[in-house]
Design a protein around this motif. Structure first.
Motif, short mmCIF file in Angstrom:
data_model
loop_
_atom_site.label_atom_id
_atom_site.label_comp_id
_atom_site.label_asym_id
_atom_site.label_seq_id
_atom_site.Cartn_x
_atom_site.Cartn_y
_atom_site.Cartn_z
N ILE A 71 -28.94 44.49 -38.53
CA ILE A 71 -29.18 44.68 -37.04
C ILE A 71 -30.69 44.35 -36.93
N TRP A 72 -31.19 43.83 -35.89
CA TRP A 72 -32.48 43.72 -35.65
C TRP A 72 -32.57 43.64 -33.95
N ASP A 73 -33.69 44.26 -33.40
CA ASP A 73 -33.70 44.33 -31.97
C ASP A 73 -35.02 43.97 -31.45
N MET A 74 -35.70 42.70 -31.81
CA MET A 74 -37.04 42.30 -31.36
C MET A 74 -36.79 41.86 -29.97
N GLY A 75 -35.42 41.55 -29.55
CA GLY A 75 -35.21 41.05 -28.03
C GLY A 75 -34.78 42.19 -27.24
N ARG A 76 -34.97 43.47 -27.83
CA ARG A 76 -34.37 44.67 -26.93
C ARG A 76 -34.83 44.48 -25.53
N ALA A 77 -36.24 44.20 -25.43
CA ALA A 77 -36.66 44.43 -24.14
C ALA A 77 -35.94 43.32 -23.05
N PHE A 78 -35.49 42.50 -23.53
CA PHE A 78 -34.50 41.38 -22.84
C PHE A 78 -33.07 41.50 -22.81
N GLY A 79 -32.63 42.86 -23.67
CA GLY A 79 -31.50 43.17 -23.58
C GLY A 79 -30.53 42.39 -24.95
N THR A 80 -31.32 42.18 -25.62
CA THR A 80 -30.48 41.40 -26.94
C THR A 80 -30.65 42.09 -28.26
N ILE A 81 -29.54 42.21 -29.03
CA ILE A 81 -29.51 42.91 -30.38
C ILE A 81 -28.97 41.90 -31.00
N GLY A 82 -29.80 41.54 -32.26
CA GLY A 82 -29.08 40.60 -33.12
C GLY A 82 -28.52 41.23 -34.28
#
Length: 470
Positions: A71-82
């Protein structure tokens, strides 16, 4: 189209179905969305897996943790979890409802609560479709399937509203036209034309990235023509519309704009020499004549001249690419090709000496194959006899290069003595004089071809003695 989707989903089932079931078990919706759905409907390979969900980011993260994937969450601010499943990189984004500041393309992200609402904020109808998981139901509230069938690019809502929210979408319209060979709906073209100046608020890097994708697309002429006709090119690549030189009944000359687009297409037709699409080669073909508007002169008899347009064009190309934040290597390569694109025309009927051929190779360096392509592509004459003569002459030049390369290793053209040998022979320490001696030997190598170390040493000593006597 349904069969095409089913075929792609069958291939992706081991990845998508477990995720769809895991989200459904927690009471959340999950759907494949955007480009992957478009490509599946077109029967094209799906290379990205973008998913959207009703789950909030923390809920998505919790489900993925139970599924035991990275899991990575660099896009969490835009609602995206990878996450990743086998060879597939997957991004899962919470339904969004975005509010834009008119002075910026960066949205204020707010989470939405419905799939149709999420799809409605997307750029074009062909990207505003989804496939619900695990049911595989196609969700198409804005007619994307029909637009795909009719090969049309239009926006889910009013294009003026869409482009006001995100002006980069105007560039994306041109890019998708170039990638897919689609036409752009008249209302979209009208909005692009009226709002072209809004592209100015977009960062140079984002504009550059869209331009590169457009240039590397299968049909770049479609996208470039759209940029020029809507006025977008005036803001992002003004050198291109400037090629539409005014002419009159007394001063007729080749249409430089259409010529440049044709050269681009002819360069693309030769890309097998490079192993596939190549931005440097394509952009050099597009920009090779941008110096003509600055250098156009009318002389007696209605003749038009463009003296030094190669040098001026190289400077303009470098300046434009710097403004678009290209890398130094890309700028150097493209501008160098523009500068060299006329060099072959001094070859005449093959009168160049071996020395001139060596210098041609030396000056092109690692751009030689691209220069071959550009020079051949630059012949757009409708005179079949003239075209055949130019092609035969360039065949002869390439044959001479091949022969000299085999005899003299032109690919690694160097003086017959290296810097250490020069210092030992002349008793010099490192410094400017060693560089001058090296340059002398290089010129000698270009003029006379390879020499033995003894011949090179004798020439070096003679040059040094004459230099000392001055």
């Amino acid at each position: 189209m349904q069969r095409a989707v089913e075929a792609q989903l069958d291939l992706l089932a081991p990845v998508l179905e477990p995720l769809g079931e895991a989200f459904a078990a927690e009471g959340h919706e999950l759907a494949l969305v955007g480009g992957p759905v478009r490509d599946a409907l077109l029967g094209r390979p799906v290379t990205d897996l973008d998913l959207t969900t009703s789950a909030r980011p923390e809920q998505t993260e919790a489900i993925l943790k139970r599924e035991r994937g990275p899991i990575w969450d660099m896009g969490r601010a835009f609602g995206t979890i990878g996450t990743r499943r086998g060879e597939w990189t997957i991004e899962i984004t919470t339904y969004r409802s975005e509010i834009y500041d008119p002075s910026s393309r960066k949205p204020e992200v707010d989470f939405g609560d419905s799939l149709p609402g999420d799809l409605g904020r997307r750029d074009f109808t062909i990207n505003a479709m989804a496939v619900s998981l695990p049911s595989r139901e196609i969700v198409d509230p804005y007619g994307g399937v029909v637009d795909l069938a009719q090969r049309v690019i239009r926006t889910p809502g009013a294009p003026e509203s869409s482009f006001s929210d995100d002006p980069l979408r105007m560039m994306r319209a041109a890019r998708f036209a170039a990638q897919l060979g689609f036409t752009v709906a008249p209302e979209v073209i009208a909005a692009m034309t009226a709002m072209a100046a809004r592209i100015e608020i977009i960062s140079a890097e984002r504009v550059r990235d869209e331009l590169v994708k457009l240039i590397l697309a299968p049909y770049p002429r479609l996208g470039l023509t759209l940029l020029v006709e809507t006025g977008l090119a005036d803001h992002v690549l003004p050198e291109l519309p400037a090629l539409k030189l005014e002419s009159d009944e007394h001063h007729r000359h080749k249409d430089v704009y259409e010529h440049s687009l044709t050269v681009l297409e002819q360069a693309i037709a030769q890309e097998s020499r490079l192993g596939g699409p190549d931005f440097v080669s394509r952009f050099a073909a597009l920009m090779h004549d941008v110096g003509k508007p600055r250098t156009r002169r009318f002389v007696d008899g209605g003749v038009v001249t463009f003296h030094n347009h190669d040098v001026v064009g190289a400077k303009l190309t470098r300046k434009r690419m710097q403004a678009l934040k290209f890398s130094n290597d890309e700028i150097a390569a493209v501008s160098r090709l523009v500068e060299l694109h006329l060099r072959f025309h001094g070859y005449g009927e093959g009168q160049w000496t071996d020395s001139a051929v060596r210098r041609y190779v030396r000056d092109a360096d690692d751009l030689l194959e691209r220069l071959h392509i550009l020079t051949r592509a630059d012949c757009t004459t409708r005179n079949a006899r003239k075209a055949a003569r130019l092609a035969a002459t360039y065949d002869e030049l390439e044959s001479r290069i091949a022969r000299l390369s085999e005899e003299e290793s032109l690919a690694s053209l160097r003086p017959d003595l290296d810097g250490n040998q020069i210092m030992e022979i002349l008793g010099l320490a490192p410094g400017r004089e060693v560089g001058e001696a090296y340059a002398f030997l290089m010129e000698r190598r270009l003029d006379h071809g390879p020499s033995t170390p003894e011949e090179a040493e004798a020439a070096l000593r003679t040059w040094w003695a004459e230099r000392q006597a001055r």
